[in-house]
Scaffold this active site. Sequence first.
Site, PDB file in Angstrom:
ATOM      1  N   TYR A  66      -1.323   0.116  10.510  1.00  0.00           N
ATOM      2  CA  TYR A  66      -1.684  -0.596   9.271  1.00  0.00           C
ATOM      3  C   TYR A  66      -0.553  -0.443   8.246  1.00  0.00           C
ATOM      4  O   TYR A  66      -0.050  -1.432   7.715  1.00  0.00           O
ATOM      5  CB  TYR A  66      -2.994  -0.047   8.696  1.00  0.00           C
ATOM      6  CG  TYR A  66      -3.181  -0.425   7.253  1.00  0.00           C
ATOM      7  CD1 TYR A  66      -2.976   0.506   6.247  1.00  0.00           C
ATOM      8  CD2 TYR A  66      -3.509  -1.732   6.902  1.00  0.00           C
ATOM      9  CE1 TYR A  66      -3.110   0.145   4.913  1.00  0.00           C
ATOM     10  CE2 TYR A  66      -3.641  -2.097   5.576  1.00  0.00           C
ATOM     11  CZ  TYR A  66      -3.437  -1.150   4.578  1.00  0.00           C
ATOM     12  OH  TYR A  66      -3.555  -1.511   3.273  1.00  0.00           O
ATOM     13  N   SER A 116       0.828  -1.209   0.000  1.00  0.00           N
ATOM     14  CA  SER A 116       0.000   0.000   0.000  1.00  0.00           C
ATOM     15  C   SER A 116       0.859   1.255   0.000  1.00  0.00           C
ATOM     16  O   SER A 116       1.975   1.255   0.518  1.00  0.00           O
ATOM     17  CB  SER A 116      -0.888  -0.006   1.254  1.00  0.00           C
ATOM     18  OG  SER A 116      -1.499   1.250   1.442  1.00  0.00           O
ATOM     19  N   LYS A 119       2.339  -3.273   6.512  1.00  0.00           N
ATOM     20  CA  LYS A 119       2.628  -3.432   5.079  1.00  0.00           C
ATOM     21  C   LYS A 119       4.135  -3.315   4.837  1.00  0.00           C
ATOM     22  O   LYS A 119       4.740  -4.126   4.145  1.00  0.00           O
ATOM     23  CB  LYS A 119       1.862  -2.388   4.255  1.00  0.00           C
ATOM     24  CG  LYS A 119       0.372  -2.615   4.197  1.00  0.00           C
ATOM     25  CD  LYS A 119       0.024  -3.931   3.503  1.00  0.00           C
ATOM     26  CE  LYS A 119      -1.464  -4.089   3.299  1.00  0.00           C
ATOM     27  NZ  LYS A 119      -1.817  -5.357   2.632  1.00  0.00           N
TER      28      LYS A 119
HETATM   29  C1  WQD Z   1      -9.441   9.760   1.000  1.00  0.00           C
HETATM   30  C2  WQD Z   1      -9.649  11.257   1.199  1.00  0.00           C
HETATM   31  C3  WQD Z   1      -9.833  11.890   3.503  1.00  0.00           C
HETATM   32  C4  WQD Z   1     -13.603   9.689   4.164  1.00  0.00           C
HETATM   33  C5  WQD Z   1      -6.827   4.780   3.031  1.00  0.00           C
HETATM   34  C6  WQD Z   1      -5.765   3.859   3.574  1.00  0.00           C
HETATM   35  C7  WQD Z   1      -4.991   3.275   2.427  1.00  0.00           C
HETATM   36  C8  WQD Z   1      -5.920   2.575   1.482  1.00  0.00           C
HETATM   37  C9  WQD Z   1      -6.968   3.558   0.981  1.00  0.00           C
HETATM   38  C10 WQD Z   1      -5.911   0.249   2.070  1.00  0.00           C
HETATM   39  C11 WQD Z   1      -8.835  11.825   2.353  1.00  0.00           C
HETATM   40  C12 WQD Z   1     -11.149  12.144   2.769  1.00  0.00           C
HETATM   41  C13 WQD Z   1     -12.444  10.216   3.607  1.00  0.00           C
HETATM   42  C14 WQD Z   1     -14.666  10.543   4.540  1.00  0.00           C
HETATM   43  C15 WQD Z   1     -13.375  12.434   3.789  1.00  0.00           C
HETATM   44  N1  WQD Z   1      -6.508   1.458   2.101  1.00  0.00           N
HETATM   45  N2  WQD Z   1     -12.339  11.572   3.427  1.00  0.00           N
HETATM   46  N3  WQD Z   1     -14.505  11.896   4.349  1.00  0.00           N
HETATM   47  O1  WQD Z   1      -7.025   7.758   3.841  1.00  0.00           O
HETATM   48  O2  WQD Z   1      -6.225   8.177   1.443  1.00  0.00           O
HETATM   49  O3  WQD Z   1      -6.239   5.856   2.355  1.00  0.00           O
HETATM   50  O4  WQD Z   1      -7.647   4.052   2.150  1.00  0.00           O
HETATM   51  O5  WQD Z   1      -4.941  -0.046   1.433  1.00  0.00           O
HETATM   52  O6  WQD Z   1      -4.049   2.367   2.922  1.00  0.00           O
HETATM   53  O7  WQD Z   1      -4.888   4.650   4.347  1.00  0.00           O
HETATM   54  O8  WQD Z   1      -8.378   6.962   1.844  1.00  0.00           O
HETATM   55  O9  WQD Z   1     -10.772   7.078   1.315  1.00  0.00           O
HETATM   56  O10 WQD Z   1     -10.069   7.168   3.760  1.00  0.00           O
HETATM   57  O11 WQD Z   1      -9.640   9.134   2.272  1.00  0.00           O
HETATM   58  O12 WQD Z   1     -13.254  13.675   3.620  1.00  0.00           O
HETATM   59  O13 WQD Z   1     -15.729  10.115   5.041  1.00  0.00           O
HETATM   60  O14 WQD Z   1     -11.010  11.494   1.527  1.00  0.00           O
HETATM   61  O15 WQD Z   1      -9.544  12.961   4.405  1.00  0.00           O
HETATM   62  O16 WQD Z   1      -8.436  13.147   1.996  1.00  0.00           O
HETATM   63  P1  WQD Z   1      -6.926   7.303   2.427  1.00  0.00           P
HETATM   64  P2  WQD Z   1      -9.788   7.523   2.337  1.00  0.00           P
END
Ligand code: WQD
Length: 338
Positions: free
Chosen positions: A151, A128, A155
């Site tokens: 997490y 990841s 990885k």
């Molecule tokens: C994306 C953007 C949030 C939810 C994570 C894991 C990564 C991978 C993908 C496994 C960010 C914003 C999110 C919400 C929001 N998973 N957001 N409201 O954090 O980039 O990555 O998921 O492999 O390892 O770390 O993805 O989708 O949580 O967030 O504003 O309800 O959306 O702040 O900018 P992230 P995400």
Amino acid sequence: MAKRLNVLATGGAGFIGSHVVVELIAAGHGVVILDNFENAAPDVPARLGRITGVDIPTIRADVRDKEMVRRALGRHGIDAVIHLAGKKAVGEAVAQPLLYYDANLGGGVALLEAMQESGVGKLLFSSSATVYGPGAAPMDEDHPVAPSNPYGRTKLMLEEIITDAVAAGAIESAISLRYFNPAGAHPSGLIGEDPRGTPNNLFPFIAQTAAGRHAKVRVFGDDYDTPDGTGVRDYIHVVDLARGHVAALSHLMAAGMPQVHERFNLGTGRGYSVKEALTTFSRACGFQVPYEIVARRAGDVATCVACPDRAARVLGWRAEMTLDQMCADHLAFQREVA
Ligand code: WQD
């Protein structure tokens, strides 16, 4: 076409795993799924059968059960393993780190031992982008690693364990694929991201809000150093991501592949903000998905975008699908199954 391989896909009933299974079969390979179904619906193998026309052998087991893994490797004449099984919720990992070290590291070590004992030497590992430290510019595979949560640490640690296992000859060679932000779903609408409980990730939360399951999307902060102040991520269609695995497998199995552990970023190289994702998803569903700006989420970074050039150069693979397609396919899945 590349030589037909028999592949064991651990976690093959999950969101990424199920799409990888579809693309492996489309490429002419044989697949066996090993999954504990902790984060996968029980009818996913049947749905995969409808998509591929193939009845896919499926073993309900945890990858930490070495005896079951050894049996799967031996009985099905496995040539290579794609290891996708693992826990992946950042918030849960912060709250319960030992659960993650046991599942992700314990599971990875048990799999490597079973592979060594069975003489199966080729491994593709689902890693990841959370292994990387912060970076405003697109990140290549040499970007400094500095995971900010348990997490991401599982990885990176498993990548290091794999490197040691290859160096010691416990397995022959390996590739770690560092995913950026998977999104979308298979165009059939039969498989997609269907998380248990309230989704942590943006796309499933937007999709569920569009389906009326939440009042609005909470946008975690609009004061980041990005064009519109909201977080920027490299969203990649899960089918593009799956095809990246098929390309990596061909490279891994190529004659004369040296006994090394290589890393590749799987992303598009293009970042989109939360607001852009909301606008695009609203366009796909024909109405404005409601949202409100709330406080930042702990641990979030402003920008995380891939430099995917190495995968293009070495694997001959590039992501092709657009954010619009990711939203349309995710919506179709949400309406069809979730
Ligand atoms: C994306 C953007 C949030 C939810 C994570 C894991 C990564 C991978 C993908 C496994 C960010 C914003 C999110 C919400 C929001 N998973 N957001 N409201 O954090 O980039 O990555 O998921 O492999 O390892 O770390 O993805 O989708 O949580 O967030 O504003 O309800 O959306 O702040 O900018 P992230 P995400």
